[in-house]
Design a protein around this motif. Structure first.
Motif, PDB file in Angstrom:
ATOM      1  N   LEU A 141       0.836  -1.200   0.000  1.00 56.57           N
ATOM      2  CA  LEU A 141       0.000   0.000   0.000  1.00 56.57           C
ATOM      3  C   LEU A 141       0.871   1.250   0.000  1.00 56.57           C
ATOM      4  O   LEU A 141       0.572   2.216  -0.719  1.00 56.57           O
ATOM      5  N   ALA A 142       1.944   1.253   0.794  1.00 55.48           N
ATOM      6  CA  ALA A 142       2.850   2.404   0.796  1.00 55.48           C
ATOM      7  C   ALA A 142       3.492   2.586  -0.575  1.00 55.48           C
ATOM      8  O   ALA A 142       3.639   3.728  -1.059  1.00 55.48           O
ATOM      9  N   GLN A 143       3.872   1.494  -1.217  1.00 55.97           N
ATOM     10  CA  GLN A 143       4.453   1.582  -2.554  1.00 55.97           C
ATOM     11  C   GLN A 143       3.439   2.119  -3.559  1.00 55.97           C
ATOM     12  O   GLN A 143       3.783   2.939  -4.431  1.00 55.97           O
ATOM     13  N   ALA A 144       2.209   1.664  -3.434  1.00 51.76           N
ATOM     14  CA  ALA A 144       1.172   2.147  -4.344  1.00 51.76           C
ATOM     15  C   ALA A 144       0.927   3.640  -4.150  1.00 51.76           C
ATOM     16  O   ALA A 144       0.715   4.383  -5.125  1.00 51.76           O
ATOM     17  N   SER A 145       0.970   4.091  -2.906  1.00 54.83           N
ATOM     18  CA  SER A 145       0.792   5.524  -2.641  1.00 54.83           C
ATOM     19  C   SER A 145       1.950   6.327  -3.228  1.00 54.83           C
ATOM     20  O   SER A 145       1.748   7.418  -3.785  1.00 54.83           O
ATOM     21  N   ASP A 146       3.166   5.805  -3.123  1.00 52.62           N
ATOM     22  CA  ASP A 146       4.314   6.481  -3.728  1.00 52.62           C
ATOM     23  C   ASP A 146       4.165   6.553  -5.246  1.00 52.62           C
ATOM     24  O   ASP A 146       4.493   7.570  -5.870  1.00 52.62           O
ATOM     25  N   THR A 147       3.676   5.468  -5.832  1.00 46.88           N
ATOM     26  CA  THR A 147       3.484   5.447  -7.286  1.00 46.88           C
ATOM     27  C   THR A 147       2.445   6.480  -7.704  1.00 46.88           C
ATOM     28  O   THR A 147       2.603   7.164  -8.729  1.00 46.88           O
ATOM     29  N   VAL A 148       1.381   6.634  -6.920  1.00 47.81           N
ATOM     30  CA  VAL A 148       0.364   7.651  -7.221  1.00 47.81           C
ATOM     31  C   VAL A 148       0.972   9.045  -7.146  1.00 47.81           C
ATOM     32  O   VAL A 148       0.709   9.904  -8.010  1.00 47.81           O
ATOM     33  N   ALA A 149       1.797   9.280  -6.120  1.00 48.23           N
ATOM     34  CA  ALA A 149       2.426  10.597  -5.991  1.00 48.23           C
ATOM     35  C   ALA A 149       3.323  10.895  -7.186  1.00 48.23           C
ATOM     36  O   ALA A 149       3.306  12.022  -7.729  1.00 48.23           O
ATOM     37  N   ARG A 150       4.102   9.914  -7.629  1.00 47.81           N
ATOM     38  CA  ARG A 150       4.965  10.138  -8.796  1.00 47.81           C
ATOM     39  C   ARG A 150       4.134  10.336 -10.064  1.00 47.81           C
ATOM     40  O   ARG A 150       4.464  11.171 -10.911  1.00 47.81           O
ATOM     41  N   ALA A 151       3.072   9.539 -10.191  1.00 48.74           N
ATOM     42  CA  ALA A 151       2.221   9.663 -11.385  1.00 48.74           C
ATOM     43  C   ALA A 151       1.512  11.017 -11.420  1.00 48.74           C
ATOM     44  O   ALA A 151       1.343  11.616 -12.491  1.00 48.74           O
ATOM     45  N   ARG A 152       1.127  11.528 -10.259  1.00 47.31           N
ATOM     46  CA  ARG A 152       0.476  12.844 -10.205  1.00 47.31           C
ATOM     47  C   ARG A 152       1.458  13.949 -10.591  1.00 47.31           C
ATOM     48  O   ARG A 152       1.106  14.869 -11.332  1.00 47.31           O
ATOM     49  N   GLU A 153       2.664  13.834 -10.089  1.00 48.03           N
ATOM     50  CA  GLU A 153       3.674  14.835 -10.455  1.00 48.03           C
ATOM     51  C   GLU A 153       4.018  14.741 -11.938  1.00 48.03           C
ATOM     52  O   GLU A 153       4.185  15.775 -12.623  1.00 48.03           O
ATOM     53  N   LEU A 154       4.106  13.521 -12.451  1.00 51.00           N
ATOM     54  CA  LEU A 154       4.397  13.351 -13.875  1.00 51.00           C
ATOM     55  C   LEU A 154       3.272  13.925 -14.726  1.00 51.00           C
ATOM     56  O   LEU A 154       3.516  14.556 -15.770  1.00 51.00           O
ATOM     57  N   SER A 155       2.042  13.715 -14.283  1.00 50.65           N
ATOM     58  CA  SER A 155       0.911  14.274 -15.031  1.00 50.65           C
ATOM     59  C   SER A 155       0.971  15.794 -15.050  1.00 50.65           C
ATOM     60  O   SER A 155       0.685  16.429 -16.073  1.00 50.65           O
ATOM     61  N   ARG A 156       1.355  16.371 -13.917  1.00 47.20           N
ATOM     62  CA  ARG A 156       1.484  17.835 -13.873  1.00 47.20           C
ATOM     63  C   ARG A 156       2.579  18.326 -14.818  1.00 47.20           C
ATOM     64  O   ARG A 156       2.399  19.290 -15.579  1.00 47.20           O
TER      65      ARG A 156
END
Length: 409
Positions: free
Chosen positions: A149-164
């Motif tokens: 779950l922590a890894q998935a949350s990190d992946t979401v954070a990176r994906a959100r920054e990449l989308s920005r």
């Protein structure tokens, strides 16, 4: 008549009440040590096994007692004819009879009860070891789910920054609009994976709580999955139980053999003759004659049970050796896998991701190249978590395979 009229000394309390099972909610946060303690305190199976041990202790105490003496009263020469009419010639004999137990029945009973007590104690130790194995397994799965779950949350954070970043690059005209759409798609997939990981985390914490006897999921698990290597100081529990059951079968055969031996009883009494007023002592010896019942069926059954116990002991030795050997092999293999991921795969994947992110911002890498690098890093982290979980499960299996019960809670 023997001088010992009672069995072994009584314990401090003749009856030990059942231990109470811990109830109520679990603590919101649990370490592995806390989980093991809660499991042992809340297990109905352990309470039942402890009751069986107390029952075996009671049977051992009872087996040590001699047979009770018998008090008999005989009245002779009453209500007859002639000189025996009425009560004038009545003779009254009051006597006490005691079986000597020279055939060794009492000793055989005690040895059998002692063997059965050891059997029940080992069965209790096995219940405790099985519970600890289950708790360790479920705790490891809960920690693995927490890490994923922590890894998935990190992946979401990176994906959100990449989308920005992709949106900014599209606005300034460096990337086509398709790149921003692709980045938003990757973010949506990461969010979906995070929700799945959150559900798996809740399920793992719920299963751990169920193993501890609670229907409400644990809020948080502390610590990691690794276990200290078990110290092997004796024979595994299953092998010790097989030895104890064989000893019990031998003691049972001894009981059946003593049932075929002569067991005399002696008596001593006082006779009163009413007609003369005289009093005299009487004595006697009685011996049962094994004419019809020589306990051949009981002896045959006990010998067959002993043969079965010996065969089960041989099988238990083979199974215990194979289980421990396989568990050690699994621990060694998964330990090498974890070391390879920690020392090589994860650092290299992290460095590749750092360089890819830098290159993408500088325009030297495409979005697809960055996404591929991110996926590789995410897969490497997931593989490390899976390897750590496999190692923890193998360690728990090894601890159970070599458990002797000597240091069990």
């Amino acid at each position: 008549m023997g001088t010992e009229a009672a069995g072994p000394p009584a314990p401090e309390t003749a009856y030990e009440p059942l231990a109470s099972v811990r109830t109520g909610p679990l603590p919101p946060s649990l370490s592995l040590a806390d989980a093991l303690s809660e499991g042992l305190a809340r297990s109905q199976a352990i309470i039942a096994a402890e009751a069986d041990v107390r029952a075996a202790r009671g049977r051992l105490r009872q087996a040590g007692y001699r047979a009770n003496p018998e008090l008999s009263l005989e009245v002779e020469n009453v209500l007859g004819t002639g000189e025996l009419a009425g009560l004038r010639a009545m003779e009254t004999t009051l006597s006490v009879n005691q079986r000597l137990d020279l055939a060794g029945r009492r000793g055989a009973r005690v040895r059998f009860a002692q063997a059965e007590l050891i059997v029940q104690q080992l069965r209790l130790a096995i219940v405790q070891a099985d519970l600890q194995f289950t708790v360790r397994e479920q705790f490891a799965r809960a920690v693995a789910a927490r890490e994923k779950l922590a890894q998935a949350s990190d992946t979401v954070a990176r994906a959100r920054e990449l989308s920005r970043v992709a949106g900014v690059l599209v606005e300034v005209g460096r990337d086509p609009p398709l790149r921003a759409i692709r980045a938003r798609s990757a973010l949506a997939q990461a969010v979906a994976d995070e929700e799945a990981a959150r559900a798996e985390d809740l399920a793992a914490r719920s299963l751990l709580a169920a193993a501890l006897g609670s229907s409400r999921a644990i809020a948080f698990v502390e610590g990691d999955m690794s276990l200290p290597p078990p110290s092997v100081v004796g024979s595994p529990l299953e092998l010790r139980l097989a030895d104890a059951e064989r000893a019990s079968a031998e003691a049972s055969l001894a009981i059946e053999l003593t049932a075929n031996r002569l067991d005399p009883a002696v008596g001593l009494g006082v006779r009163h003759i009413r007609e003369t007023g005289d009093i005299g002592l009487v004595g006697g010896v009685s011996i049962p004659l094994p004419v019809f019942d020589r306990n051949r069926g009981g002896i045959s059954a006990a010998r067959a049970a002993l043969e079965g116990a010996e065969a089960r002991r041989a099988g238990a030795e083979i199974a215990a050796d194979a289980r421990a050997r396989n568990a050690r092999g699994a621990v060694d293999a998964n330990l090498r896998r974890v070391e390879a991921l920690e020392q090589s795969a994860i650092p290299e994947a992290a460095e590749a991701l750092r360089l890819a992110e830098l290159s993408y911002r500088e325009g030297r890498a495409t979005l697809l190249e960055l996404l591929d690098t991110q996926e590789s890093y995410t897969a490497a982290r997931a593989a490390l978590t899976d390897a750590r979980l496999a190692l923890a499960l193998a360690q728990a299996e090894l601890a159970r395979a070599v458990a002797t019960g000597d240091t069990e809670s």
